[in-house]
Enzyme design. Structure first.
Site, PDB file in Angstrom:
ATOM      1  N   ASP A 288       0.987  -1.098  -0.074  1.00  7.05           N
ATOM      2  CA  ASP A 288       0.210  -0.030  -0.024  1.00  7.05           C
ATOM      3  C   ASP A 288       0.974   1.283  -0.172  1.00  7.05           C
ATOM      4  O   ASP A 288       2.086   1.079   0.118  1.00  7.05           O
ATOM      5  CB  ASP A 288      -0.953  -0.112   1.058  1.00  7.05           C
ATOM      6  CG  ASP A 288      -2.115   1.041   0.973  1.00  7.05           C
ATOM      7  OD1 ASP A 288      -1.977   1.896   0.336  1.00  7.05           O
ATOM      8  OD2 ASP A 288      -3.050   0.872   1.645  1.00  7.05           O
ATOM      9  N   HIS A 289       0.506   2.335  -0.379  1.00  8.27           N
ATOM     10  CA  HIS A 289       1.172   3.579  -0.386  1.00  8.27           C
ATOM     11  C   HIS A 289       1.252   4.329   1.029  1.00  8.27           C
ATOM     12  O   HIS A 289       0.079   4.894   1.458  1.00  8.27           O
ATOM     13  CB  HIS A 289       0.428   4.790  -1.421  1.00  8.27           C
ATOM     14  CG  HIS A 289       0.369   4.015  -2.767  1.00  8.27           C
ATOM     15  ND1 HIS A 289      -0.608   4.015  -3.431  1.00  8.27           N
ATOM     16  CD2 HIS A 289       1.230   3.031  -3.387  1.00  8.27           C
ATOM     17  CE1 HIS A 289      -0.467   3.443  -5.022  1.00  8.27           C
ATOM     18  NE2 HIS A 289       0.701   2.745  -4.435  1.00  8.27           N
ATOM     19  N   VAL A 432      -4.812   3.872   1.835  1.00  8.46           N
ATOM     20  CA  VAL A 432      -6.137   2.977   1.437  1.00  8.46           C
ATOM     21  C   VAL A 432      -6.041   2.576   0.200  1.00  8.46           C
ATOM     22  O   VAL A 432      -6.991   2.408  -0.707  1.00  8.46           O
ATOM     23  CB  VAL A 432      -7.379   3.433   1.879  1.00  8.46           C
ATOM     24  CG1 VAL A 432      -8.274   2.608   2.277  1.00  8.46           C
ATOM     25  CG2 VAL A 432      -7.396   4.490   3.307  1.00  8.46           C
ATOM     26  N   HIS A 433      -4.812   2.211  -0.434  1.00 12.66           N
ATOM     27  CA  HIS A 433      -4.606   1.543  -1.753  1.00 12.66           C
ATOM     28  C   HIS A 433      -4.145  -0.045  -1.541  1.00 12.66           C
ATOM     29  O   HIS A 433      -3.354  -0.441  -2.455  1.00 12.66           O
ATOM     30  CB  HIS A 433      -3.528   2.248  -2.587  1.00 12.66           C
ATOM     31  CG  HIS A 433      -4.429   3.750  -2.826  1.00 12.66           C
ATOM     32  ND1 HIS A 433      -3.598   4.671  -3.178  1.00 12.66           N
ATOM     33  CD2 HIS A 433      -5.507   4.183  -2.743  1.00 12.66           C
ATOM     34  CE1 HIS A 433      -3.995   5.806  -3.351  1.00 12.66           C
ATOM     35  NE2 HIS A 433      -5.481   5.527  -3.075  1.00 12.66           N
ATOM     36  N   LEU A 434      -4.466  -0.631  -0.668  1.00 17.97           N
ATOM     37  CA  LEU A 434      -4.019  -2.114  -0.502  1.00 17.97           C
ATOM     38  C   LEU A 434      -4.210  -2.977  -1.790  1.00 17.97           C
ATOM     39  O   LEU A 434      -5.357  -2.955  -2.267  1.00 17.97           O
ATOM     40  CB  LEU A 434      -4.683  -2.603   0.955  1.00 17.97           C
ATOM     41  CG  LEU A 434      -3.940  -3.883   1.716  1.00 17.97           C
ATOM     42  CD1 LEU A 434      -4.448  -3.885   2.936  1.00 17.97           C
ATOM     43  CD2 LEU A 434      -4.435  -5.049   0.967  1.00 17.97           C
TER      44      LEU A 434
END
Length: 500
Positions: A288-289, A432-434
């Site tokens: 994730d970022h 929240v880019h899992l």
């Protein structure tokens, strides 16, 4: 009510709604099973409102997670028809060609998936380009008018003045630079995959009888008969299907697989789940970022009430990634009334990988999330670089950076690596880019193959961002819908025809 379907789709998020709508439109008897609400409250649809991402909101799972040692947070995930795409900020940017090249999955090059990106969109700004669609269900546009003049243009001018290149179309697959953010908003309201692909009441007159939507219906486990999945268990009943497609998102999907006995043996046994099919990669090695927000004290005019949350971004190379491993994203609309605007600073190609594990067989018990952010020297170096570049942009734009009293870093922290690392750790959050918690590929940790079928099982596919081997260099919202579009063709056996 029937318990037998051609396909059961588990999870009505971005990919799930897309997949279910396309399948039903082809006459495939489809059950779409969603644990959350299936009616989106009107007050959650304004694109400027991120209220539903706050902990405790009924439309948000709000998972507790460890970001790094000593730093925890709540991770919002959509708990509603449309999933996280129904509560997010409207950022709608495709993964870049280098992402697909890095993943190296046969049949998943950028050119392979471009027809699906085009099929999902009606781009109002670049509709004549052969890189874009002009007839898809999602209207895509960029800031314009007063909003662009007040916020986007000064940000872009500052980036160009600092020597960064321009990127006017962030969905063209070109080199990284500064440009406006494409968004899936219409008249100030968020348009999720549910809105676009499942118009009320969940389908049009021609095909709505092919779709059954189960709302407020958590799936307890998948039903296995040997090495074949035959359906799902919900509320004491079984929904049978020739094929089950899990689209519960990059948190919900690996959790469901693990509850069903599919995953790493040690994780399953520790949670009290019998091992039905060992797959070491379920819930492991995802990315994730990592991000921090740099607040502005003043200098930015109030945006219109219907302003989309992110207006513009600078994507750039930290020095090791020409495709752009850093992102500086302008949020000109405050997250709370009277609050500041922000620049979000994120590492888009992190080395640090996370782990997810269920703690019991009970679907009401949330999984344990450990992001393991900033474990490598490279990740820490790049995060410092992103914060310092953001501070330069604020100065060039004539906007005042907030100081320590307002949550921003002090000058002495910006100028010292150790002190800046401390500020970053104290303010660290997630984009929240899992992605990658049920990764696609052929290696020992891969969970699904190039056709999205779970390795070693029949009748089961996964189709959401959990299959992306690594988080893409841009946010995954557009890519999630692309996966749903492609999954529909794979399930129907017409992959490659790119039907509308």
């Amino acid at each position: 009510m029937t318990d037998s379907f051609d396909v059961v789709v588990v999870g009505a998020g971005s990919a799930g709604c897309t997949l279910a709508g396309r399948l039903a439109g082809r006459g495939v008897r489809t059950a779409l099973v969603e644990a959350g609400a299936v009616v989106v409250p009107p007050d959650s649809t304004p694109i400027a409102s991120l209220a539903a991402t706050a902990p405790g909101h009924v439309l948000n799972w709000a998972y507790r997670a460890t970001l790094c040692q000593g730093r925890e947070c709540t991770v919002p995930r959509g708990r509603v028809l449309g999933g996280s795409g129904a509560i997010n900020g409207g950022y709608f940017v495709r993964a870049v060609p280098a992402d697909f090249a890095d993943w190296g999955v046969p049949g998943w090059s950028y050119d392979d998936v471009l027809p699906y990106y085009r099929r999902l969109e009606r781009d109002l700004d670049f509709c004549t380009s052969d890189r874009h669609g002009d007839a898809g269900p999602l209207r895509i546009s960029r800031p314009s008018g007063r909003l662009r003049a007040a916020t986007t243009d000064p940000f872009l001018a500052a980036c160009l003045a600092l020597g960064h290149p321009e990127e006017p179309d962030k969905n063209a697959g070109g080199s990284p630079g500064a440009g406006p953010i494409p968004t899936n908003a219409v008249d100030g309201r968020r348009v999720s995959a549910a809105t676009a692909y499942l118009p009320p009441p969940w389908g049009n007159a021609e095909w709505k009888d092919a779709l059954t939507v189960f709302g407020g219906t958590p799936v307890e486990t998948l039903v296995l008969d040997g090495d074949r999945v035959t359906g799902v268990r919900v509320g004491g009943r079984t929904l049978h299907a020739a094929e089950t497609v899990v689209t519960a998102g990059a948190v919900g999907t690996p959790a469901l697989l693990q509850r069903s006995g599919i995953g790493p043996e040690d994780t399953l046994r520790a949670a009290g789940v019998a091992v039905a099919h060992e797959l070491p990669g379920v819930g492991r090695g995802w990315s994730d970022h990592p991000a921090v927000f740099l607040p502005l004290r003043s200098g930015l005019p109030d945006p219109p009430a219907d302003a989309v949350a992110p207006q513009a971004a600078l994507n750039l190379d930290s020095g090791t990634d020409p495709a752009g491993d850093l992102e500086i994203l302008l949020f000109a609309h405050p997250f709370a009334p009277g609050g500041p605007a922000h620049l979000m600073c994120a590492v888009q190609r992190p080395d640090s990988l996370g782990m997810l594990a269920i703690t019991s067989p009970d679907h009401d018990d949330p999984p344990r999330l450990d992001f393991r952010y900033l474990r490598t020297t490279s990740d820490r170096h790049r995060m410092r670089a992103a914060v310092r570049i953001a501070a330069e942009i604020l100065r060039a734009a004539g906007w005042d950076r907030a100081g320590p009293d307002d949550g921003g870093p002090a000058g002495w922290e910006l100028g010292n690596d150790t002190r800046l690392d401390g500020w970053i750790r104290d303010h660290l959050t997630t984009s929240v880019h899992l992605s990658g918690s049920a990764a696609m590929g052929s290696g020992p940790d891969a969970v699904v193959d190039a056709d999205l079928r779970v390795h070693g099982l029949t009748g089961l596919r996964v189709a959401d961002t959990s299959v992306l081997p690594r988080a893409p260099r841009r946010g995954p919202a557009a890519t999630a819908i692309m996966i749903g579009e492609r999954a529909a063709d794979l399930v129907c056996g017409i992959e490659g025809e790119h039907r509308a």
